[in-house]
Scaffold this active site. Structure first.
Site, PDB file in Angstrom:
ATOM      1  N   LYS A 129     -38.587   2.797 -12.245  1.00  0.00           N
ATOM      2  CA  LYS A 129     -38.874   1.572 -11.381  1.00  0.00           C
ATOM      3  C   LYS A 129     -39.579   0.715 -12.019  1.00  0.00           C
ATOM      4  O   LYS A 129     -40.409   1.226 -13.049  1.00  0.00           O
ATOM      5  CB  LYS A 129     -39.622   1.991 -10.126  1.00  0.00           C
ATOM      6  CG  LYS A 129     -39.529   0.952  -9.133  1.00  0.00           C
ATOM      7  CD  LYS A 129     -38.039   0.821  -8.333  1.00  0.00           C
ATOM      8  CE  LYS A 129     -38.034  -0.337  -7.352  1.00  0.00           C
ATOM      9  NZ  LYS A 129     -37.064  -0.147  -6.382  1.00  0.00           N
ATOM     10  N   ASP A 169     -34.911  -5.658  -6.847  1.00  0.00           N
ATOM     11  CA  ASP A 169     -35.625  -5.070  -5.593  1.00  0.00           C
ATOM     12  C   ASP A 169     -36.236  -6.345  -5.032  1.00  0.00           C
ATOM     13  O   ASP A 169     -35.673  -7.479  -5.216  1.00  0.00           O
ATOM     14  CB  ASP A 169     -36.699  -4.044  -6.388  1.00  0.00           C
ATOM     15  CG  ASP A 169     -37.530  -3.480  -5.083  1.00  0.00           C
ATOM     16  OD1 ASP A 169     -36.710  -2.349  -4.588  1.00  0.00           O
ATOM     17  OD2 ASP A 169     -38.316  -3.879  -5.210  1.00  0.00           O
TER      18      ASP A 169
END
Ligand code: NDP
Length: 448
Positions: A129, A169
């Site tokens: 991430k 995201d």
């Protein structure tokens, strides 16, 4: 809930000491460890192989300066992150979050969750991430582009189609991915599937935009079906009005539900006639406006300032699709009191541990994020496959595969929960099923 297993309890203390000031990461590890207690009892070989110790420590953490120049010629500096958490089953894979709240602890919790989520998809993807504390809101296209180019100038040294494949995201949509992809291509002089969520004219997959929201509804429908229910005729409240919320609204409506509320970080709208999704798309995807503008077109709907009030609207099913810890104990109690019987998570870790306790105490159905929202990364995995074979599949093909993957994910959560003595607890099932595949791979690959 406290850990009973001494080995995991001691390890959690070490994790807490080593990651001070990162409550979201500790929260995510604690939840997973609680679910994994029966696994630790049953599988001493995994303890011997040091799998638990290794899985909570990222393989690599990259933090970097992102300087860029705003429209007034002023130099701005943000901080960039990429956590390459675990590559046991495939290249690191996970989105990039652009939001002012981003710091190391947020990216680490998201990267940790991603390991198990990606494992559940059945596709060969490791967990990672990244992101930055840059806020795209209120910035011009030129400013967003210059930020993205600067961000990628450093990030490109660490990623690649067989190494690490970032995606979108919060705050990172098609526009941002396009700018980042362009800069990667320019710097590396190669056209590869290094990012997913790309535009359809340069390697993007059909149905990637819809995937997380659609996947959430496919998963939820399976969960409802297994318990004798369905979306048909149900009233649904969805938080957020971004990518996940919009396509969850679309699919839930197609499946026969009435979605009556959506929100953004300023407030929420309640439209008892059912949300006018075309209007929301126009406001959010095209004009990048606030959700309160909805009532200018639909004065019969009501806008209320503040986010958490959305959970006071009576509903049968709640789909939190905004951000972490958006449903606390009080909101969960209110949902239960008002007759809500199912919560399924589009956002990552949207329920606090206390809220989750309330769901179980009230026998509510609970679809945990790492299973319920895995459709986005699953279609990202399908985008990687299409890029590798230089082909583009049809919308129906991708959507059909997504549906099957979500069905399989529900099945593995359900079966793992049954096998480890916690039938109906899909959170434990997701954590156990997601963990076991990665753990076997880590054990087989030796102490790396
Ligand atoms: P978007 O940026 O498209 O939308 C986010 C939405 O949530 C916006 O409405 C935003 O409001 C709201 N929001 C964001 N932060 C907060 C906050 N702190 N408080 C209240 N509201 C907030 O993001 P996505 O829809 O892509 O992501 C939503 C969630 O889903 C995130 O948790 C993300 O990690 C998760 N997710 C996303 C996937 C994807 O494919 N996109 C895949 C799997 C999970 P505002 O505009 O006012 O900021």
């Amino acid at each position: 809930m406290a850990l009973k297993n001494k080995y995991l309890a001691d390890l959690l203390e070490t994790v807490k000491k080593r990651n001070q000031g990162e409550p979201e990461f500790i929260q995510a590890v604690t939840e997973v460890f609680i679910s994994l207690e029966p696994v630790a009892e049953k599988r001493p070989d995994l303890i011997e192989a040091g799998v638990f110790e290794r899985i909570v420590e990222p393989e690599r953490q990259i933090i970097f300066r992102v300087p860029w120049v705003d429209d007034n010629g002023v130099t701005r500096v943000n901080r960039g992150f990429r956590i390459e958490f675990n590559s046991a089953i495939g290249p690191y894979k996970g989105g990039l979050r652009l939001h002012p709240s981003v710091y190391l602890g947020i990216i680490k919790f998201l990267g940790f969750e991603q390991i198990f989520k990606n494992s559940l998809t059945t596709l060969p993807m490791g967990g990672g991430k990244g992101g930055s504390d840059f806020d795209p809101k209120g910035k011009s296209d030129g400013e967003v582009m210059r930020f993205c180019q600067s961000f990628m100038t450093e990030l490109c040294k660490h990623i690649g189609p067989n190494t690490d494949v970032p995606a979108g995201d919060i705050g990172t949509g098609g526009r941002e991915i396009g700018y980042m992809f362009g800069q990667y291509k320019r710097l590396r002089n190669e056209f590869t599937g290094v990012l997913t969520g790309k535009g359809l004219t340069f390697g993007g997959s059909l149905a990637r935009t819809e995937a997380t929201g659609y996947g959430l509804c496919y998963y939820t429908e399976e969960m409802l079906k297994a318990n004798g229910k369905s979306f048909k005729g149900q009233t649904v409240v969805i938080s957020g009005s971004g990518n996940v919320a919009i396509y969850a609204t679309q699919k839930a409506t197609e499946l026969g539900a009435k979605v009556v509320a959506l929100s953004d970080s300023n407030g929420y709208i309640y439209d008892e006639n059912g949300i006018d999704l075309d209007l929301v798309k126009q406001l959010k995807e095209v004009e990048r406006k606030r959700i309160k503008e909805y009532v200018n077109v639909h004065p019969e709907a009501k806008y209320t300032e503040g986010c958490s009030g959305i959970w006071t609207i009576p509903c049968d099913i709640a789909l939190p699709c905004a951000t972490q810890n958006e449903i606390d104990e009080q909101s969960a109690k209110t949902l239960a009191k008002n007759g809500c019987y199912a919560v399924s998570e589009g956002a990552n870790m949207p329920s606090t541990p206390e809220a989750i306790d309330v769901y179980f105490a009230n026998n509510m159905l609970y679809g945990p994020a790492k299973a319920a929202n895995a459709g986005g990364v699953a279609v990202s995995g399908l985008e990687m496959s299409q890029n590798s074979e230089r082909l583009a599949w049809t919308f129906e093909d991708v959507d059909g595969r997504l549906k099957n993957i979500m069905k399989e994910i529900f099945k593995s959560c359900d079966e793992a929960a049954k096998e480890y003595g916690c039938e109906g607890n899909y959170m434990a099932g997701a954590n156990i099923a997601g963990f076991l595949k990665v753990a076997e791979a880590m054990k087989a690959q030796g102490c790396v």
